[in-house]
Write an enzyme that holds these catalytic residues in place. Structure first.
Site, PDB file in Angstrom:
ATOM      1  N   ASN A 205      36.849  46.223  40.742  1.00 19.40           N
ATOM      2  CA  ASN A 205      37.791  46.791  39.764  1.00 19.40           C
ATOM      3  C   ASN A 205      37.402  46.383  38.353  1.00 19.40           C
TER       4      ASN A 205
ATOM      5  N   ILE B 188      44.605  42.309  38.980  1.00 18.14           N
ATOM      6  CA  ILE B 188      45.060  43.550  39.642  1.00 18.14           C
ATOM      7  C   ILE B 188      46.568  43.490  39.878  1.00 18.14           C
TER       8      ILE B 188
ATOM      9  N   THR C 120      38.897  43.314  50.256  1.00 22.27           N
ATOM     10  CA  THR C 120      37.750  43.650  49.427  1.00 22.27           C
ATOM     11  C   THR C 120      36.607  44.226  50.252  1.00 22.27           C
ATOM     12  N   ASP C 121      35.774  45.032  49.610  1.00 15.08           N
ATOM     13  CA  ASP C 121      34.582  45.554  50.299  1.00 15.08           C
ATOM     14  C   ASP C 121      33.575  44.448  50.640  1.00 15.08           C
ATOM     15  N   GLU C 122      33.726  43.275  49.978  1.00 16.16           N
ATOM     16  CA  GLU C 122      32.742  42.202  50.212  1.00 16.16           C
ATOM     17  C   GLU C 122      32.773  41.689  51.641  1.00 16.16           C
TER      18      GLU C 122
ATOM     19  N   LYS D 294      38.191  35.935  52.772  1.00 21.18           N
ATOM     20  CA  LYS D 294      38.930  37.204  52.772  1.00 21.18           C
ATOM     21  C   LYS D 294      38.838  37.858  54.157  1.00 21.18           C
TER      22      LYS D 294
ATOM     23  N   ILE E  81      51.669  30.301  47.574  1.00 17.06           N
ATOM     24  CA  ILE E  81      51.875  31.062  48.827  1.00 17.06           C
ATOM     25  C   ILE E  81      51.656  30.198  50.069  1.00 17.06           C
TER      26      ILE E  81
ATOM     27  N   TYR F 140      33.872  33.014  49.521  1.00 18.08           N
ATOM     28  CA  TYR F 140      34.968  33.909  49.112  1.00 18.08           C
ATOM     29  C   TYR F 140      35.143  35.034  50.128  1.00 18.08           C
ATOM     30  N   SER F 141      34.058  35.764  50.415  1.00 18.48           N
ATOM     31  CA  SER F 141      34.220  36.926  51.298  1.00 18.48           C
ATOM     32  C   SER F 141      34.525  36.490  52.726  1.00 18.48           C
ATOM     33  N   ALA F 142      34.010  35.309  53.129  1.00 18.84           N
ATOM     34  CA  ALA F 142      34.340  34.808  54.474  1.00 18.84           C
ATOM     35  C   ALA F 142      35.830  34.485  54.562  1.00 18.84           C
TER      36      ALA F 142
ATOM     37  N   LEU G 164      32.158  40.071  35.568  1.00 22.99           N
ATOM     38  CA  LEU G 164      31.061  40.622  34.757  1.00 22.99           C
ATOM     39  C   LEU G 164      31.511  41.394  33.502  1.00 22.99           C
TER      40      LEU G 164
HETATM   41  P1  NAD Z   1      42.761  37.142  40.049  1.00 21.41           P
HETATM   42  O1  NAD Z   1      41.944  35.926  40.312  1.00 21.41           O
HETATM   43  O2  NAD Z   1      42.715  37.797  38.721  1.00 21.41           O
HETATM   44  O3  NAD Z   1      44.297  36.815  40.345  1.00 21.41           O
HETATM   45  C1  NAD Z   1      44.718  36.026  41.418  1.00 21.41           C
HETATM   46  C2  NAD Z   1      46.183  35.649  41.191  1.00 21.41           C
HETATM   47  O4  NAD Z   1      46.623  34.879  42.324  1.00 21.41           O
HETATM   48  C3  NAD Z   1      46.400  34.768  39.951  1.00 21.41           C
HETATM   49  O5  NAD Z   1      47.526  35.203  39.235  1.00 21.41           O
HETATM   50  C4  NAD Z   1      46.637  33.380  40.539  1.00 21.41           C
HETATM   51  O6  NAD Z   1      47.475  32.560  39.726  1.00 21.41           O
HETATM   52  C5  NAD Z   1      47.312  33.732  41.858  1.00 21.41           C
HETATM   53  N1  NAD Z   1      47.165  32.675  42.865  1.00 21.41           N
HETATM   54  C6  NAD Z   1      46.030  32.004  43.211  1.00 21.41           C
HETATM   55  N2  NAD Z   1      46.305  31.087  44.152  1.00 21.41           N
HETATM   56  C7  NAD Z   1      47.631  31.207  44.442  1.00 21.41           C
HETATM   57  C8  NAD Z   1      48.503  30.552  45.348  1.00 21.41           C
HETATM   58  N3  NAD Z   1      48.060  29.587  46.178  1.00 21.41           N
HETATM   59  N4  NAD Z   1      49.803  30.922  45.391  1.00 21.41           N
HETATM   60  C9  NAD Z   1      50.271  31.892  44.555  1.00 21.41           C
HETATM   61  N5  NAD Z   1      49.488  32.538  43.666  1.00 21.41           N
HETATM   62  C10 NAD Z   1      48.189  32.202  43.610  1.00 21.41           C
HETATM   63  O7  NAD Z   1      42.377  38.158  41.210  1.00 21.41           O
HETATM   64  P2  NAD Z   1      42.238  39.752  41.166  1.00 21.41           P
HETATM   65  O8  NAD Z   1      40.888  40.116  40.716  1.00 21.41           O
HETATM   66  O9  NAD Z   1      43.423  40.319  40.517  1.00 21.41           O
HETATM   67  O10 NAD Z   1      42.294  40.070  42.743  1.00 21.41           O
HETATM   68  C11 NAD Z   1      43.546  40.249  43.387  1.00 21.41           C
HETATM   69  C12 NAD Z   1      43.301  40.517  44.863  1.00 21.41           C
HETATM   70  O11 NAD Z   1      42.500  41.685  45.018  1.00 21.41           O
HETATM   71  C13 NAD Z   1      42.541  39.403  45.580  1.00 21.41           C
HETATM   72  O12 NAD Z   1      43.100  39.242  46.845  1.00 21.41           O
HETATM   73  C14 NAD Z   1      41.113  39.915  45.659  1.00 21.41           C
HETATM   74  O13 NAD Z   1      40.469  39.393  46.794  1.00 21.41           O
HETATM   75  C15 NAD Z   1      41.340  41.403  45.786  1.00 21.41           C
HETATM   76  N6  NAD Z   1      40.279  42.276  45.249  1.00 21.41           N
HETATM   77  C16 NAD Z   1      39.798  42.093  43.976  1.00 21.41           C
HETATM   78  C17 NAD Z   1      38.847  42.984  43.475  1.00 21.41           C
HETATM   79  C18 NAD Z   1      38.304  42.852  42.072  1.00 21.41           C
HETATM   80  O14 NAD Z   1      37.366  43.566  41.709  1.00 21.41           O
HETATM   81  N7  NAD Z   1      38.845  41.989  41.229  1.00 21.41           N
HETATM   82  C19 NAD Z   1      38.376  44.030  44.285  1.00 21.41           C
HETATM   83  C20 NAD Z   1      38.881  44.165  45.581  1.00 21.41           C
HETATM   84  C21 NAD Z   1      39.846  43.298  46.046  1.00 21.41           C
HETATM   85  O1  DAU Z   2      33.615  44.016  45.373  1.00 22.98           O
HETATM   86  C1  DAU Z   2      34.890  43.506  45.118  1.00 22.98           C
HETATM   87  C2  DAU Z   2      34.787  42.124  44.534  1.00 22.98           C
HETATM   88  O2  DAU Z   2      34.317  42.269  43.202  1.00 22.98           O
HETATM   89  C3  DAU Z   2      36.091  41.352  44.564  1.00 22.98           C
HETATM   90  O3  DAU Z   2      36.462  41.125  45.899  1.00 22.98           O
HETATM   91  C4  DAU Z   2      35.960  40.006  43.840  1.00 22.98           C
HETATM   92  O4  DAU Z   2      37.212  39.354  43.768  1.00 22.98           O
HETATM   93  C5  DAU Z   2      35.449  40.265  42.434  1.00 22.98           C
HETATM   94  O5  DAU Z   2      35.236  39.033  41.783  1.00 22.98           O
HETATM   95  C6  DAU Z   2      34.160  41.075  42.462  1.00 22.98           C
HETATM   96  O6  DAU Z   2      33.071  40.293  42.998  1.00 22.98           O
HETATM   97  P1  DAU Z   2      31.585  40.367  42.372  1.00 22.98           P
HETATM   98  O7  DAU Z   2      30.859  39.156  42.747  1.00 22.98           O
HETATM   99  O8  DAU Z   2      30.963  41.685  42.672  1.00 22.98           O
HETATM  100  O9  DAU Z   2      31.990  40.378  40.803  1.00 22.98           O
HETATM  101  P2  DAU Z   2      31.400  39.592  39.524  1.00 22.98           P
HETATM  102  O10 DAU Z   2      32.065  40.198  38.333  1.00 22.98           O
HETATM  103  O11 DAU Z   2      31.460  38.127  39.707  1.00 22.98           O
HETATM  104  O12 DAU Z   2      29.876  40.028  39.529  1.00 22.98           O
HETATM  105  C7  DAU Z   2      29.491  41.393  39.475  1.00 22.98           C
HETATM  106  C8  DAU Z   2      27.969  41.439  39.559  1.00 22.98           C
HETATM  107  O13 DAU Z   2      27.427  40.907  38.341  1.00 22.98           O
HETATM  108  C9  DAU Z   2      27.380  40.595  40.667  1.00 22.98           C
HETATM  109  O14 DAU Z   2      26.227  41.239  41.185  1.00 22.98           O
HETATM  110  C10 DAU Z   2      26.965  39.296  39.969  1.00 22.98           C
HETATM  111  C11 DAU Z   2      26.592  39.771  38.589  1.00 22.98           C
HETATM  112  N1  DAU Z   2      26.837  38.813  37.490  1.00 22.98           N
HETATM  113  C12 DAU Z   2      28.085  38.276  37.387  1.00 22.98           C
HETATM  114  C13 DAU Z   2      28.387  37.397  36.375  1.00 22.98           C
HETATM  115  C14 DAU Z   2      29.770  36.791  36.267  1.00 22.98           C
HETATM  116  C15 DAU Z   2      25.833  38.505  36.574  1.00 22.98           C
HETATM  117  O15 DAU Z   2      24.708  39.006  36.670  1.00 22.98           O
HETATM  118  N2  DAU Z   2      26.137  37.626  35.565  1.00 22.98           N
HETATM  119  C16 DAU Z   2      27.362  37.049  35.430  1.00 22.98           C
HETATM  120  O16 DAU Z   2      27.566  36.242  34.498  1.00 22.98           O
END
Ligand code: NAD
Ligand code: DAU
Length: 351
Positions: free
Chosen positions: A190, A13, A135-137, A164, A61, A160-162, A200
């Site tokens: 996202n 993101i 995150t919504d988690e 966050k 960070i 993770y969610s704890a 996923l």
């Molecule tokens: P990501 O894992 O793709 O990226 C995380 C980035 O943080 C990476 O570039 C990593 O190198 C960097 N990073 C990790 N540890 C670090 C540290 N100690 N110091 C500096 N940089 C560090 O994550 P993402 O999916 O892009 O999520 C970004 C943010 O959005 C997170 O805070 C996540 O909780 C939140 N979020 C993600 C989703 C989702 O669906 N992916 C949804 C809602 C919120």
């Molecule tokens: O809701 C926001 C969150 O969404 C973010 O805060 C997290 O950073 C992000 O990783 C994501 O968490 P989820 O656990 O929802 O995402 P993930 O892609 O890991 O899994 C999505 C769903 O699919 C979940 O119900 C678990 C399931 N899954 C996931 C994987 C990786 C499978 O069934 N098989 C898989 O191999």
């Protein structure tokens, strides 16, 4: 010219946000601080690396000296904190790094920003803001009905969610105690370009293209509320500019799907467009994730009413754009699915 300190800008993101902001504004400067963990990838930022309004700093960070140095070198107006360990499955097998990065790292950033922005006892320099991306988690899991609002009690289940939720509470504490100008955003799942294929949607695309089994946790009927990443970036930009100080904003586009629906949508598209051998035979039901949240669903009324945010990309369009992006960027996928990731993947699915 406003200066943004974006943390985690080499991740999924964060890198989309850097592109979104530099495309939208020519009068801002972005400092991207990222540790480049397995999830961080400078390939995501190739197009902006020579942009004079962009600077990359490779740092952790949690590192006080490194973050203080950035604040000493630049007049930071906004911190946008994406940096985190973000994958639920990794948090189940290795929780400690989640506490270090997500809780201690966020607290370090809050503390250094406060120190640099505070004038007098509880007055902050004009126009500063710390936006913590959450995150919504943190709200836990829903039953069949209802949605998460900003008033839903925090009830995180995974490490993770704890972590966050803990970092959200630290951001809230800095506002409540010191009157620090903060916002917290809580977004749903996202999807889009540059997402690491442990999540996923890119995992399913990658496995289909490699003719590898698709692991479906439990009964495949868990529900996530999917949002195209650019709509998340747009919401963050709006909250930075107009969010009321101290407030939480939920972000989501009422787009709930079961995991199996998502998986079948991707298989069917690839079957038609790429290879008739990509079929539902790849689906393999596996042991459920421990503590697996059943359903997430965001109520975005507050951000819509207060800031006028609405999602622009319908899921039907966004998922095709996303699959096509991965098809056009196979090299990106090959580079990122390096040995370390393969080891993790094989271990996770007992290959
Ligand atoms: P990501 O894992 O793709 O990226 C995380 C980035 O943080 C990476 O570039 C990593 O190198 C960097 N990073 C990790 N540890 C670090 C540290 N100690 N110091 C500096 N940089 C560090 O994550 P993402 O999916 O892009 O999520 C970004 C943010 O959005 C997170 O805070 C996540 O909780 C939140 N979020 C993600 C989703 C989702 O669906 N992916 C949804 C809602 C919120
Ligand atoms: O809701 C926001 C969150 O969404 C973010 O805060 C997290 O950073 C992000 O990783 C994501 O968490 P989820 O656990 O929802 O995402 P993930 O892609 O890991 O899994 C999505 C769903 O699919 C979940 O119900 C678990 C399931 N899954 C996931 C994987 C990786 C499978 O069934 N098989 C898989 O191999």
């Amino acid at each position: 010219m406003k200066t943004y300190l974006v943390t985690g800008g080499a991740g999924f993101i964060g890198s989309n946000f850097v592109h979104y902001m530099l495309n939208k504004y020519s009068d801002i400067k972005i400092i991207n601080v990222d540790l480049l963990t397995y999830a961080g990838n400078l390939e995501n930022l190739k197009e902006v690396e020579n942009n004079p309004n962009y600077r990359f700093v490779n740092a952790d960070i949690t590192n006080k000296d490194a973050i203080e140095r950035i604040f000493a070198e630049e007049e930071i107006d906004f911190v946008v904190n994406f940096a985190a360990e973000s994958h639920v499955d990794r948090s189940i097998s290795d929780p400690e790094i989640f506490v270090k990065t997500n809780v201690i790292g966020t607290t370090n950033l809050l503390n250094i920003a406060k120190h640099n922005w505070l004038i007098g006892d509880d007055e902050f320099k004009e126009g500063k803001k710390f936006l913590h991306v959450s995150t919504d988690e943190v709200y836990g899991s829903l039953g069949e009905t209802g949605f998460f609002t900003e008033d839903t009690p925090l009830d995180p289940h995974s490490p993770y969610s704890a972590s966050k939720a803990s970092s959200d509470l630290m951001a809230k504490a800095y506002h409540d105690t010191y009157k620090m100008p903060i916002n917290i955003t809580r977004c749903s799942n996202n999807y889009g370009p540059y997402q690491f294929p442990e999540k996923l949607i890119p995992l399913v695309i990658n496995n289909c293209l490699n003719n590898t089994d698709i692991p479906v946790y439990g009964d495949g009927l868990n529900i996530r509320d999917w949002l195209y990443v650019e709509d998340h970036c747009k919401a963050i930009d709006m909250v930075i500019n107009n969010g009321r100080l101290g407030e939480v904003y939920n972000i989501g586009g009422h787009n709930e799907r079961t995991n199996i629906q998502i998986i079948k949508t991707i298989i069917n598209y690839l079957n038609e467009k790429v290879n008739g051998n990509i079929t539902e035979d790849l689906i393999k039901y596996v042991k459920d994730r421990k503590g697996h949240d059943r359903r997430y669903g965001i109520d975005p009324t507050k951000i819509t009413n207060e800031l006028g945010w609405e999602p622009e990309t319908k899921f039907e369009d966004g998922i095709i754009k996303t699959i096509e992006w991965y098809l056009s960027n196979k090299e990106w996928m090959e580079n990122i699915t390096n040995e370390t990731y393969q080891e993790y993947y094989n271990k996770t699915y007992n290959k």
